[in-house]
Design an enzyme around this catalytic site. Structure first.
Site, PDB file in Angstrom:
ATOM      1  N   GLU A  20       0.714  -1.096   0.196  1.00 42.44           N
ATOM      2  CA  GLU A  20      -0.046  -0.006  -0.096  1.00 42.44           C
ATOM      3  C   GLU A  20       0.917   1.323   0.150  1.00 42.44           C
ATOM      4  O   GLU A  20       2.104   1.245   0.445  1.00 42.44           O
ATOM      5  CB  GLU A  20      -0.905  -0.022   1.219  1.00 42.44           C
ATOM      6  CG  GLU A  20      -0.350  -0.407   2.579  1.00 42.44           C
ATOM      7  CD  GLU A  20       0.213   1.106   3.179  1.00 42.44           C
ATOM      8  OE1 GLU A  20       0.127   2.129   2.772  1.00 42.44           O
ATOM      9  OE2 GLU A  20       1.211   0.802   3.972  1.00 42.44           O
ATOM     10  N   PHE A  21       0.231   2.467  -0.493  1.00 45.37           N
ATOM     11  CA  PHE A  21       0.870   3.591  -0.427  1.00 45.37           C
ATOM     12  C   PHE A  21       0.088   4.773   0.031  1.00 45.37           C
ATOM     13  O   PHE A  21      -0.080   5.688  -0.679  1.00 45.37           O
ATOM     14  CB  PHE A  21       1.379   3.960  -1.998  1.00 45.37           C
ATOM     15  CG  PHE A  21       2.264   2.988  -2.612  1.00 45.37           C
ATOM     16  CD1 PHE A  21       3.665   2.902  -2.383  1.00 45.37           C
ATOM     17  CD2 PHE A  21       1.871   1.803  -3.295  1.00 45.37           C
ATOM     18  CE1 PHE A  21       4.508   2.006  -2.826  1.00 45.37           C
ATOM     19  CE2 PHE A  21       2.725   0.913  -4.018  1.00 45.37           C
ATOM     20  CZ  PHE A  21       4.161   0.861  -3.724  1.00 45.37           C
ATOM     21  N   LEU A  22      -0.441   4.341   1.215  1.00 48.44           N
ATOM     22  CA  LEU A  22      -1.327   5.282   1.664  1.00 48.44           C
ATOM     23  C   LEU A  22      -0.571   6.473   2.719  1.00 48.44           C
ATOM     24  O   LEU A  22       0.365   6.035   3.335  1.00 48.44           O
ATOM     25  CB  LEU A  22      -2.391   4.685   2.636  1.00 48.44           C
ATOM     26  CG  LEU A  22      -2.815   3.375   2.200  1.00 48.44           C
ATOM     27  CD1 LEU A  22      -3.879   2.668   2.940  1.00 48.44           C
ATOM     28  CD2 LEU A  22      -3.702   3.775   0.611  1.00 48.44           C
ATOM     29  N   LYS A  75       7.982  -1.134  -2.947  1.00 52.31           N
ATOM     30  CA  LYS A  75       7.518  -0.317  -1.839  1.00 52.31           C
ATOM     31  C   LYS A  75       8.497   0.210  -0.890  1.00 52.31           C
ATOM     32  O   LYS A  75       8.564   1.430  -0.561  1.00 52.31           O
ATOM     33  CB  LYS A  75       6.707  -1.244  -0.781  1.00 52.31           C
ATOM     34  CG  LYS A  75       6.513  -1.141   0.721  1.00 52.31           C
ATOM     35  CD  LYS A  75       5.362  -0.087   0.497  1.00 52.31           C
ATOM     36  CE  LYS A  75       4.953   0.429   2.155  1.00 52.31           C
ATOM     37  NZ  LYS A  75       3.977   1.166   2.146  1.00 52.31           N
ATOM     38  N   ASN A  79       9.343   4.562  -0.752  1.00 47.62           N
ATOM     39  CA  ASN A  79       9.259   5.124   0.645  1.00 47.62           C
ATOM     40  C   ASN A  79      10.664   5.771   0.833  1.00 47.62           C
ATOM     41  O   ASN A  79      10.801   7.031   1.510  1.00 47.62           O
ATOM     42  CB  ASN A  79       8.748   4.403   1.846  1.00 47.62           C
ATOM     43  CG  ASN A  79       7.369   4.484   1.819  1.00 47.62           C
ATOM     44  OD1 ASN A  79       6.725   5.044   1.038  1.00 47.62           O
ATOM     45  ND2 ASN A  79       6.637   3.574   2.822  1.00 47.62           N
ATOM     46  N   LEU A 121       8.810  18.394   0.298  1.00 46.36           N
ATOM     47  CA  LEU A 121       9.925  19.401   0.242  1.00 46.36           C
ATOM     48  C   LEU A 121       9.619  20.378   1.489  1.00 46.36           C
ATOM     49  O   LEU A 121       9.276  21.543   1.096  1.00 46.36           O
ATOM     50  CB  LEU A 121      10.162  20.100  -0.932  1.00 46.36           C
ATOM     51  CG  LEU A 121      10.869  19.203  -2.132  1.00 46.36           C
ATOM     52  CD1 LEU A 121      11.122  20.026  -3.315  1.00 46.36           C
ATOM     53  CD2 LEU A 121      12.439  18.831  -1.534  1.00 46.36           C
ATOM     54  N   GLY A 128       9.507  10.496  11.052  1.00 47.55           N
ATOM     55  CA  GLY A 128       9.220   9.709  12.056  1.00 47.55           C
ATOM     56  C   GLY A 128       8.307   8.672  11.982  1.00 47.55           C
ATOM     57  O   GLY A 128       7.841   8.446  10.790  1.00 47.55           O
ATOM     58  N   CYS A 131       6.432   4.338   9.156  1.00 49.03           N
ATOM     59  CA  CYS A 131       6.677   3.927   7.798  1.00 49.03           C
ATOM     60  C   CYS A 131       8.074   4.057   7.204  1.00 49.03           C
ATOM     61  O   CYS A 131       8.930   3.071   7.028  1.00 49.03           O
ATOM     62  CB  CYS A 131       5.521   4.508   6.887  1.00 49.03           C
ATOM     63  SG  CYS A 131       3.861   3.954   7.132  1.00 49.03           S
TER      64      CYS A 131
END
Length: 231
Positions: A20-22, A75, A79, A121, A128, A131
């Site tokens: 997931e990329f939530l 993933k 991140n 940016l 923190g 993830c």
């Protein structure tokens, strides 16, 4: 993990990796409006999961079908790259303070470039939560396991840790060394009230290091707000 598929006790079990990329504070929206679906596994299994998504979301969202390893790497790599942008703008912020430049205008000017974008940016205390620290460490560990030096990712983690120390020292500078009897409050935004998440937020780490650095001279109070309460 893929070896579970072939374990005798799980002969009828099939696994498809679907990272997931939530984003915290918009997880529900992100799930409904995903930019891509990453599916890793055997071709037949991946096709079945892809059909589930297609039936629910239609054919407008790109589907990337690949193997287990690639899905997991996408993933971690994604991140870690976002974490890199955070550490990068924080280091630029450090330099801007020294030369008299406005880091917010610098970030705005950079973000207008479509190749860079303005997302992530934003100078601050560093990343923190659960993830980015987890995924950067995972990528570094995978690199070490396979004898590949991920020096850039390691630098990101190191820079992020230094950022918190730098902001801790700024407390003394702001108070001009007069720390006795002072009370400092930290406004902390968290995903939910879980120890693993709240204890990993940048603000908590800065608060703890501030207290440790100045011992009993300071009193620390906390204000915690649930930011993503609808998830």
């Amino acid at each position: 993990m893929p070896s579970i598929v072939y374990y005798p006790s799980y002969q009828n079990l099939r696994i498809c990796f679907n990272p997931e990329f939530l984003t915290e504070r918009s997880a529900k929206f992100d799930f409904i409006n995903q930019s891509r679906f990453i599916l890793g596994g055997n071709e037949d299994d991946v096709d079945k999961v892809a059909k589930l998504y297609c039936d629910r979301f239609g054919n407008t969202t790109p589907v990337i079908k690949t193997n287990y390893e690639t899905a997991e790497m996408i993933k971690y790599a994604a991140n870690s790259f976002l974490a890199l942008k955070i550490s990068y703008i924080n280091e630029i912020a450090n330099l801007c303070e020294k030369v008299g430049a406005d880091v917010h205008q610098v970030a705005n000017g950079m973000g207008k470039d479509g190749r860079i974008s303005s997302k992530f940016l934003h100078p601050g205390p560093g990343f923190g939560g659960s993830c980015f620290p987890k995924d950067t460490r995972a990528l570094i560990n995978i690199g070490e396991k396979f004898k590949t030096n991920l020096s850039i990712v390691k630098s990101v983690v190191n820079s992020n840790n230094k950022r918190k120390v730098l902001l801790t020292k700024k407390v003394e500078t702001i108070l001009k060394g007069n720390l006795k009897g002072k009370i400092i409050s930290f406004l902390i935004f968290v995903l939910c009230l879980m120890f693993g998440i709240t204890s990993a937020t940048a603000a908590v780490k800065i608060a703890i290091s501030t207290k440790e650095l100045f011992f009993a001279a300071l009193s620390i109070s906390f204000a915690v707000f649930i930011f993503d309460y609808i998830v």
